[in-house]
Scaffold this active site. Structure first.
Site, mmCIF file in Angstrom:
data_model
loop_
_atom_site.group_PDB
_atom_site.id
_atom_site.type_symbol
_atom_site.label_atom_id
_atom_site.label_comp_id
_atom_site.label_asym_id
_atom_site.label_seq_id
_atom_site.Cartn_x
_atom_site.Cartn_y
_atom_site.Cartn_z
ATOM 1 N N THR A 484 86.976 8.890 5.422
ATOM 2 C CA THR A 484 88.188 9.190 6.337
ATOM 3 C C THR A 484 88.016 8.738 7.714
ATOM 4 O O THR A 484 89.132 8.862 8.628
ATOM 5 C CB THR A 484 88.265 10.712 6.425
ATOM 6 O OG1 THR A 484 86.890 11.166 6.709
ATOM 7 C CG2 THR A 484 88.710 11.232 4.812
ATOM 8 N N GLY A 525 86.674 18.260 8.280
ATOM 9 C CA GLY A 525 85.633 17.588 8.800
ATOM 10 C C GLY A 525 85.492 17.333 10.401
ATOM 11 O O GLY A 525 84.730 17.289 11.156
ATOM 12 N N PRO A 649 94.347 7.238 16.231
ATOM 13 C CA PRO A 649 95.502 7.157 15.650
ATOM 14 C C PRO A 649 95.377 6.070 14.630
ATOM 15 O O PRO A 649 96.240 6.003 13.378
ATOM 16 C CB PRO A 649 96.543 6.502 16.788
ATOM 17 C CG PRO A 649 95.643 6.180 17.827
ATOM 18 C CD PRO A 649 94.493 7.036 17.909
ATOM 19 N N THR A 651 92.327 5.505 12.361
ATOM 20 C CA THR A 651 92.140 5.960 11.166
ATOM 21 C C THR A 651 92.900 7.167 10.718
ATOM 22 O O THR A 651 92.986 7.373 9.380
ATOM 23 C CB THR A 651 90.373 6.605 11.433
ATOM 24 O OG1 THR A 651 90.698 7.465 12.659
ATOM 25 C CG2 THR A 651 89.703 5.385 11.673
ATOM 26 N N GLN A 655 94.773 7.712 6.944
ATOM 27 C CA GLN A 655 94.697 9.187 6.183
ATOM 28 C C GLN A 655 96.060 9.427 5.659
ATOM 29 O O GLN A 655 96.373 9.705 4.589
ATOM 30 C CB GLN A 655 94.113 10.053 6.755
ATOM 31 C CG GLN A 655 92.628 10.235 7.076
ATOM 32 C CD GLN A 655 92.168 9.841 5.581
ATOM 33 O OE1 GLN A 655 91.768 10.809 4.737
ATOM 34 N NE2 GLN A 655 91.396 8.773 5.362
ATOM 35 N N GLY A 719 93.198 18.163 11.933
ATOM 36 C CA GLY A 719 92.615 17.398 10.465
ATOM 37 C C GLY A 719 93.959 17.023 9.619
ATOM 38 O O GLY A 719 95.111 17.547 9.684
ATOM 39 N N GLY A 721 93.440 14.761 6.579
ATOM 40 C CA GLY A 721 93.038 14.287 5.498
ATOM 41 C C GLY A 721 94.326 14.409 4.416
ATOM 42 O O GLY A 721 94.047 13.739 3.351
ATOM 43 N N GLU A 722 94.622 15.614 4.306
ATOM 44 C CA GLU A 722 95.451 16.140 3.146
ATOM 45 C C GLU A 722 97.001 16.163 3.267
ATOM 46 O O GLU A 722 97.724 16.067 2.384
ATOM 47 C CB GLU A 722 94.881 17.381 2.734
ATOM 48 C CG GLU A 722 93.582 17.254 2.087
ATOM 49 C CD GLU A 722 92.701 18.429 1.875
ATOM 50 O OE1 GLU A 722 92.399 18.959 3.151
ATOM 51 O OE2 GLU A 722 92.396 18.880 0.612
HETATM 52 MO MO1 MOS Z 1 89.516 17.739 -0.312
HETATM 53 S S1 MOS Z 1 90.316 18.306 -2.058
HETATM 54 O O1 MOS Z 1 89.057 19.172 0.170
HETATM 55 O O2 MOS Z 1 88.108 16.815 -0.636
#
Ligand code: MOS
Length: 760
Positions: A484, A525, A649, A651, A655, A719, A721-722
């Site tokens: 990430t 993270g 911006p 990285t 994501q 965060g 990532g999702e």
């Molecule tokens: Mo993510 S599904 O919390 O690695």
């Protein structure tokens, strides 16, 4: 992808003289492209032998006979482990629970019972991987088969079953108002059902563990893991090892997306074999075997919405059924978003689990929201059309200013700005409302929109900051970088805190001997490890300042730490920048080789209680549908994200781009296909399990909306990532409706579905 990233990066304001906020290229990029980065299957030792896993071919029953004679006779084979000869560990006689999934772990080779097709039943160890793999085919296994059930829809439709007895009812936010009553009395209402299939993670690097055996009985474990401490705890507990005798070293992960949050069976088998044989052992799973681990569970969802003629939502009911295994209750946050995302007085949420004869699901990028929000956002779109309202106007009409579930404010919520900036960039105002009203040649054009939301988590974590005599700063934490950009953002935070150039900072991660950190998961993270690194660097800075003041004496005069500025590897006086001292001089003068500080950071409990914290997004999608061929092309996506301060911006956009690609892939291609007669995934390879490739991806754009949040955490970050996958799938489905006039309730929206709906 670069052009997309650059486009996004250029829109960011560039703060001067600091690294945080800048689109810094990955500090681990060179190691990755030159092959210097070592993944769990890259580590080796002179005594290395190779294990190959044998998996069950039935879904339910027991092993009545397992004959390894042929395997053991094969040249090069060293050992075969089965439930009959595996070591008798105390772990097999009690439950092992972990923090993230507080139910019992699956214990490989525990007994003769088969709980799912693909269950590991033996490990063949040989001098080389090819011998192990071939010899594994010589194992003779006889099973006693029992009837299995892997079909969630069939289970739910079975009239012989009383649903409430068969299903596990999960806790959901308590009802608000009286949704069934409001729904029954409403003149404008709609009830829709969604089927989202199982999805597999398919990280680039398959799961692998290399366990190095040392002559003193200690082991070094190289595991594919999202948390080196998590792997360490698991190994120590399962094998009753002294914590000091095990070190987990996993600097690079090779993609995980949630599949490496929990220790998987190859880890147990590799450690077991290494300890029994007193040799170093590597176990690598094949791509096919990657379909015998966790997956995103299947979801059957019913969403009922009612609205006033003026467009005000008056009832939301969301009922979800997910599958789990016979072993554990796998639970995700699937329905809560439906009580959170829009202002609504009457809300009722239900969530149940059904046990199937499959392995336990596991977290997968935006677990819960990727199913729940992507269904809700299709229902919201459909309701907007019933009301003859623009889908964006309908969302704005029902905008939630507060968290109605918890009755509290958000730390920040710039979703309105996401809608506005996304719509502007996309050109939403030029959209014609009626379905099938936009066309180019033989292609129908559809423009769809959806909202995304994900919680801004922070977990307690710790980090170490060490300044050496040469002025170099080393940051260390057990945390993982699952791809990430964690190495990069931690380096940026550390460099800025101590006023150093990036080249003077090294970040070391993924080692269980380093300060404690939780798994990298839930998009937590950056906030968790970043806060710990910041705290450690602040503490180190204080200590250096104290020494600097003491040693400089007359040079600085009577000053405190606040009168000093750390910049360019030096400390200077704010009031008189000419007065300065080098960091390395400070270390040299106090006559030690280095200064080290360990610190931890955790979320502010009072603030956590007072405010809800979420990242938001608005996703705009253009599709082009060729009805004659049934082909759908996603030609354009604009995803506007509000996630607090963006540390990097480049990285961060990476994501979001990854999330968008997966959101498209989920909408159009991905489906774990079971043959229910044998209870096994049949498309367990990249030829048959379809994933969006570069050819499927066109113009993607990420916008980071400005969002100042001093409440969420001291760094002001949420965060990323999702959040990118949340909403994207729904926006694709909504765009397909706009293009074709047909609602698609079952994912993935494949050619056959487009063709059959076109005929209908
Ligand atoms: Mo993510 S599904 O919390 O690695």
């Amino acid at each position: 992808m670069d052009k997309h990233t650059d486009k996004t990066a250029s829109r960011q304001p560039t703060p001067q003289a600091c690294h945080v906020g800048q689109g810094i290229a990955r500090v681990d990029g060179r190691a990755k492209v030159t092959g210097a980065a070592r993944y769990s299957a890259d580590f080796t030792a002179p005594d290395l032998v190779h294990g190959y896993v044998v998996n069950s071919t039935i879904a339910r029953g027991r092993i009545v006979n397992i004959d390894a004679t042929g395997v053991l006779d094969f040249p090069g084979v060293i050992a075969v482990f089965t439930h009959e000869n595996r070591p008798d560990l105390a772990w097999f006689h009690r439950d092992h629970k972990d923090k993230d999934t507080p139910t019992a772990h699956f214990r490989p080779l525990a007994d003769a019972v088969i709980r799912y097709s693909g269950q590991p039943i033996a490990l063949v160890v040989a001098q080389d991987a090819e011998t192990a793999r071939y010899a594994s085919t010589l194992l003779h296994v006889q099973y006693e088969t029992e009837r299995h059930q892997t079909n969630l829809s069939a289970l739910c439709d079975d009239p012989d079953l009383s649903l409430n007895q068969q299903m596990i009812v999960k806790k959901t936010p308590k009802p608000r108002g009286d949704a069934p009553h409001a729904f029954a009395g409403a003149s404008i209402r709609n009830c829709t059902q969604y089927h989202f299939p199982i999805e597999h993670h398919n990280p680039m690097a398959p799961h692998a563990s290399t366990v190095l055996w040392h002559s003193n009985g200690k082991i070094t474990v190289h595991d594919k893991t999202q948390g080196s401490r998590q792997t360490h705890d698991y190994v120590c507990e399962a094998f009753e090892l002294d914590k000091a005798d095990v070190q987990v070293v996993s600097p690079y992960v090779g993609g995980a997306f949630g599949l490496a949050i929990r220790p998987q069976y190859q880890l147990f088998l590799a450690v077991m074999a290494a300890r029994e044989l007193r040799l170093s052992v590597r176990v690598v799973l094949s791509r096919e075997q990657m379909f015998t681990l966790g997956y995103r569970p299947e979801a059957l969802q019913t969403i009922s919405l009612a609205a006033e003629p003026n467009g005000a939502l008056n009832a939301v009911m969301h009922d979800a059924i997910g599958n789990t295994s016979q072993l554990e209750d796998f639970t995700e946050s699937i329905v809560k978003w439906s009580g959170l995302l829009y202002q609504c007085p009457n809300v009722k949420l239900n969530y149940r689990l059904a046990r199937l004869d499959l392995y336990t699901p596991t977290d997968m990028r935006a677990p819960g929201a990727a199913s729940g929000v992507n269904a809700l956002e299709q229902a919201i779109d459909e309701m907007a059309y019933l009301l003859e309202m623009d889908p964006l106007q309908f969302r704005l009409k029902n905008y939630a200013e507060r968290d109605q579930i918890e009755s509290r404010d958000f730390t920040s919520k710039e979703l309105r700005a996401c809608y506005a900036q996304g719509a502007e960039r996309f050109g939403w105002a030029r959209r014609l409302h009626a379905p099938r009203s936009m066309r180019e040649g033989r292609e129908l054009i559809g423009w769809g929109l959806a909202t995304g939301v994900w919680e801004a988590f922070q977990q307690k974590a710790s980090a170490r900051a060490t300044l050496s005599a040469d002025g170099h700063l080393e940051i260390a934490t057990a945390a993982a970088d699952i791809g990430t950009g964690t190495y990069t953002i931690l380096t940026q935070i550390a460099a800025d805190t101590l006023g150093l150039p990036l080249s003077s900072v090294t970040t070391t991660l993924g080692d269980s001997s380093l300060p404690w950190a939780p798994v990298e998961g839930g998009s937590s993270g950056a906030a968790s490890f970043g806060s710990a690194v910041k705290a450690a660097c602040e503490a180190l800075k204080k200590r250096i300042a104290k020494h600097a003041i003491a040693m400089s004496g007359p040079a600085f005069g009577h000053v405190t730490e606040d009168d000093l500025v750390f910049t360019g590897g030096q400390i200077c006086l704010k009031s008189d920048p000419g007065k300065r001292v080098h960091l390395k001089e400070v270390i040299k003068r106090i006559d030690i080789s280095q200064l080290t500080v360990d610190c931890s950071a955790e979320p502010d409990a009072a603030s956590k209680k007072r405010y809800s914290r979420n990242a938001h997004s608005a996703v705009f999608v253009e599709v082009r549908v060729d009805e004659e061929l049934g082909q759908v092309r996603v030609s354009r996506v604009v995803n506007a994200v509000a996630a607090g301060r963006i540390l990097n911006p480049k990285t961060a956009a990476n994501q979001i781009l990854g999330g968008i690609v997966w959101g498209i892939s989920k909408a159009l291609y991905e489906e774990g296909m079971l043959d229910h007669r044998i209870g096994r995934f049949m498309n367990h390879n990249f030829a048959d399990y379809h994933i969006a490739t570069s050819a499927d991806i066109d113009d993607l754009e990420v916008i980071f909306v400005e969002e100042h949040d001093s409440e969420v955490n001291p760094l002001g970050i949420k965060g990323v990532g999702e959040i990118g996958i949340v909403g994207t799938t729904a926006a694709v489905a909504n765009a397909i409706f706009h293009a074709t006039g047909k609602r698609m309730y079952a994912l993935p929206i494949t050619m056959d579905k487009i063709l059959s709906s076109a005929k209908a």
